[in-house]
Motif scaffolding. Structure first.
Motif, PDB file in Angstrom:
ATOM      1  N   ALA A 210       0.950  -1.390  -0.260  1.00 51.73           N
ATOM      2  CA  ALA A 210       0.227   0.243  -0.003  1.00 51.73           C
ATOM      3  C   ALA A 210       0.962   1.253  -0.104  1.00 51.73           C
ATOM      4  CB  ALA A 210      -0.772  -0.308   1.345  1.00 51.73           C
ATOM      5  N   ILE A 211       2.223   1.074   0.435  1.00 50.26           N
ATOM      6  CA  ILE A 211       2.335   2.538   0.693  1.00 50.26           C
ATOM      7  C   ILE A 211       3.408   2.213  -0.533  1.00 50.26           C
ATOM      8  CG2 ILE A 211       4.818   2.858   1.772  1.00 50.26           C
ATOM      9  CD1 ILE A 211       4.297   1.873   4.314  1.00 50.26           C
ATOM     10  N   ASP A 212       3.981   1.083  -1.069  1.00 57.30           N
ATOM     11  CA  ASP A 212       4.960   1.320  -1.983  1.00 57.30           C
ATOM     12  C   ASP A 212       3.754   2.113  -3.276  1.00 57.30           C
ATOM     13  OD1 ASP A 212       6.693   0.318  -1.102  1.00 57.30           O
ATOM     14  OD2 ASP A 212       7.240  -1.794  -2.021  1.00 57.30           O
ATOM     15  N   GLU A 213       2.918   1.610  -3.539  1.00 57.59           N
ATOM     16  CA  GLU A 213       1.438   2.169  -4.375  1.00 57.59           C
ATOM     17  C   GLU A 213       1.106   3.893  -4.486  1.00 57.59           C
ATOM     18  OE1 GLU A 213      -3.381   1.016  -6.411  1.00 57.59           O
ATOM     19  OE2 GLU A 213      -2.417  -0.286  -4.379  1.00 57.59           O
ATOM     20  N   ARG A 214       1.580   4.475  -3.060  1.00 58.38           N
ATOM     21  CA  ARG A 214       0.910   5.579  -2.885  1.00 58.38           C
ATOM     22  C   ARG A 214       2.778   6.245  -2.875  1.00 58.38           C
ATOM     23  NH1 ARG A 214      -3.073   5.826   1.731  1.00 58.38           N
ATOM     24  NH2 ARG A 214      -2.950   8.107   1.373  1.00 58.38           N
ATOM     25  N   THR A 215       3.629   5.897  -3.301  1.00 57.96           N
ATOM     26  CA  THR A 215       4.384   6.598  -3.390  1.00 57.96           C
ATOM     27  C   THR A 215       5.668   6.545  -4.637  1.00 57.96           C
ATOM     28  OG1 THR A 215       5.785   5.648  -0.171  1.00 57.96           O
ATOM     29  CG2 THR A 215       7.216   6.443  -2.119  1.00 57.96           C
ATOM     30  N   PRO A 216       6.043   7.990  -5.101  1.00 59.17           N
ATOM     31  CA  PRO A 216       6.678   7.548  -6.812  1.00 59.17           C
ATOM     32  C   PRO A 216       7.584   6.911  -6.193  1.00 59.17           C
ATOM     33  CG  PRO A 216       5.545   9.912  -5.775  1.00 59.17           C
ATOM     34  CD  PRO A 216       4.786   9.464  -4.652  1.00 59.17           C
ATOM     35  N   MET A 217       8.585   6.830  -5.160  1.00 63.79           N
ATOM     36  CA  MET A 217      10.179   5.786  -5.886  1.00 63.79           C
ATOM     37  C   MET A 217       9.881   4.478  -5.245  1.00 63.79           C
ATOM     38  SD  MET A 217      11.926   8.610  -6.230  1.00 63.79           S
ATOM     39  CE  MET A 217      13.545   8.257  -5.185  1.00 63.79           C
ATOM     40  N   GLU A 218       8.428   4.296  -4.964  1.00 67.06           N
ATOM     41  CA  GLU A 218       8.459   2.709  -4.946  1.00 67.06           C
ATOM     42  C   GLU A 218       8.246   1.873  -3.914  1.00 67.06           C
ATOM     43  OE1 GLU A 218       8.172   1.346  -9.174  1.00 67.06           O
ATOM     44  OE2 GLU A 218       6.787   2.304  -9.682  1.00 67.06           O
ATOM     45  N   ARG A 219       8.791   2.768  -2.927  1.00 59.61           N
ATOM     46  CA  ARG A 219       9.202   1.744  -1.963  1.00 59.61           C
ATOM     47  C   ARG A 219       9.148   2.558  -0.882  1.00 59.61           C
ATOM     48  NH1 ARG A 219      14.775   3.819  -0.218  1.00 59.61           N
ATOM     49  NH2 ARG A 219      15.857   5.322  -1.896  1.00 59.61           N
ATOM     50  N   VAL A 220       9.847   2.426   1.139  1.00 58.17           N
ATOM     51  CA  VAL A 220       9.926   3.163   1.968  1.00 58.17           C
ATOM     52  C   VAL A 220      11.751   3.625   1.990  1.00 58.17           C
ATOM     53  CG1 VAL A 220       8.586   1.970   3.402  1.00 58.17           C
ATOM     54  CG2 VAL A 220      10.475   0.765   3.784  1.00 58.17           C
ATOM     55  N   ALA A 221      12.367   4.532   3.434  1.00 56.32           N
ATOM     56  CA  ALA A 221      13.331   4.880   2.658  1.00 56.32           C
ATOM     57  C   ALA A 221      14.444   4.615   4.338  1.00 56.32           C
ATOM     58  CB  ALA A 221      13.190   6.544   3.585  1.00 56.32           C
ATOM     59  N   THR A 222      15.831   3.989   4.096  1.00 55.96           N
ATOM     60  CA  THR A 222      15.909   3.237   5.200  1.00 55.96           C
ATOM     61  C   THR A 222      16.585   4.695   6.140  1.00 55.96           C
ATOM     62  OG1 THR A 222      18.900   4.423   3.812  1.00 55.96           O
ATOM     63  CG2 THR A 222      17.286   2.074   3.158  1.00 55.96           C
ATOM     64  N   PRO A 223      17.377   4.314   7.072  1.00 54.26           N
ATOM     65  CA  PRO A 223      17.539   5.798   8.002  1.00 54.26           C
ATOM     66  C   PRO A 223      18.847   6.032   7.521  1.00 54.26           C
ATOM     67  CG  PRO A 223      17.309   3.608   9.143  1.00 54.26           C
ATOM     68  CD  PRO A 223      17.260   3.033   7.693  1.00 54.26           C
ATOM     69  N   ASP A 224      19.616   5.657   7.366  1.00 53.41           N
ATOM     70  CA  ASP A 224      20.741   6.905   6.462  1.00 53.41           C
ATOM     71  C   ASP A 224      20.428   7.632   5.565  1.00 53.41           C
ATOM     72  OD1 ASP A 224      22.251   5.206   8.115  1.00 53.41           O
ATOM     73  OD2 ASP A 224      23.612   3.426   5.996  1.00 53.41           O
ATOM     74  N   GLU A 225      19.438   7.180   4.898  1.00 55.63           N
ATOM     75  CA  GLU A 225      18.734   8.110   3.769  1.00 55.63           C
ATOM     76  C   GLU A 225      18.919   9.354   4.413  1.00 55.63           C
ATOM     77  OE1 GLU A 225      16.701   6.107   0.029  1.00 55.63           O
ATOM     78  OE2 GLU A 225      16.605   5.781   1.428  1.00 55.63           O
ATOM     79  N   ILE A 226      17.383   9.472   5.447  1.00 61.46           N
ATOM     80  CA  ILE A 226      17.359  10.273   6.882  1.00 61.46           C
ATOM     81  C   ILE A 226      18.576  11.389   7.118  1.00 61.46           C
ATOM     82  CG2 ILE A 226      15.919  11.105   8.019  1.00 61.46           C
ATOM     83  CD1 ILE A 226      14.327   9.870   6.212  1.00 61.46           C
ATOM     84  N   ALA A 227      19.681  10.290   7.940  1.00 60.08           N
ATOM     85  CA  ALA A 227      20.972  10.636   8.471  1.00 60.08           C
ATOM     86  C   ALA A 227      21.478  11.425   7.190  1.00 60.08           C
ATOM     87  CB  ALA A 227      22.084   9.919   8.357  1.00 60.08           C
TER      88      ALA A 227
END
Length: 257
Positions: A210-227
């Motif tokens: 459900a998340i991937d369907e509504r996210t253009p990047m088609e995935r969730v983030a990793t903690p390193d991407e927030i870092a």
């Protein structure tokens, strides 16, 4: 304390304290700081997690020490400040990443659940900003971890959404209060695969699909991407950035609510 040129995204030679830094997003931020050459104290309420994070930071060459902190307790935050001053010789960066998520609809949420989220996610950020804002090194940076939920309708997250909305308001107010000596910004992550999420964000789960369907990047983030955003906000490259809320959610679309 030596500083890099204003155009350089670097935290080398800076000293940082990451509250909520022993797991999840906070742990990734603390690790990234250390890998970039900063000295870092990563703290949380769990002595076991703090010891583990401290060992990792020390292995990366950072000056650090193991100290626990409960953001619900002013004395605990004051102790953290004193230990950081003694160990690091001053603090350039404070990251507020401690978290709590009560899951219940507003009609069933208890006073205790409400108070827990507000105290940890919002009042704890206030307490830390108050304590550290009085003595951080000039040119310092405070980075608060908010959430995309601050501006979205989320079921069964009333206290969490309210707390994170408060973090955004507090961030802007603190930026005005502490300028020009200290900058204050926030990062609002979307869905991030952390320990707190459990296996809900694993590929193939209903939630993940459900998340991937509504996210253009088609995935969730990793903690390193927030870092990575935290490194920028902590660096002198962000020397004119304050009072900002940076959303990192892969352009997630919540309009279907």
């Amino acid at each position: 304390m030596a500083h890099q040129s204003e155009c350089t995204v670097s935290v080398a030679d800076k000293s940082a304290v990451v509250i909520g830094g022993s797991t999840g997003i906070g742990r990734a931020i603390a690790r990234s700081f250390a890998e970039e050459g900063a000295d870092v104290i990563a703290t949380s309420r769990s002595e076991e997690n703090v010891e583990d994070a401290t060992e990792e930071l020390r292995s990366l060459g950072a000056t650090t020490t193991a100290v626990t902190c409960d953001v619900r307790d002013d004395d605990s935050i004051e102790n953290l400040w004193e230990v950081a001053e003694e160990t690091l010789g001053g603090v350039d960066v404070l990251v507020n990443s401690a978290g709590s998520v009560a899951r219940a609809p507003v009609t069933e949420m208890t006073d205790e659940q409400w108070a827990q989220d507000i105290d940890v996610c919002l009042t704890g950020v206030f307490r830390a900003c108050r304590a550290f804002g009085q003595g951080m090194n000039e040119g310092g940076s405070i980075v608060n971890i908010s959430s995309m939920s601050a501006g979205q309708a989320r079921e069964n997250r009333g206290a969490y959404c309210a707390a994170k909305s408060g973090v955004n308001g507090l961030t802007r107010a603190a930026a005005a209060d502490l300028a020009p000596e200290i900058r204050v910004n926030a990062i609002a992550p979307g869905f991030v695969k952390t320990e707190m999420a459990g296996g809900a964000f694993d590929e193939g789960t209903e939630t993940r699909e459900a998340i991937d369907e509504r996210t253009p990047m088609e995935r969730v983030a990793t903690p390193d991407e927030i870092a990575g955003a935290a490194v920028y906000l902590a660096s002198d490259a962000a020397s004119f950035t304050t009072g900002e809320i940076i959303t990192i959610d892969g352009a997630y679309d919540d309009s279907a609510f």
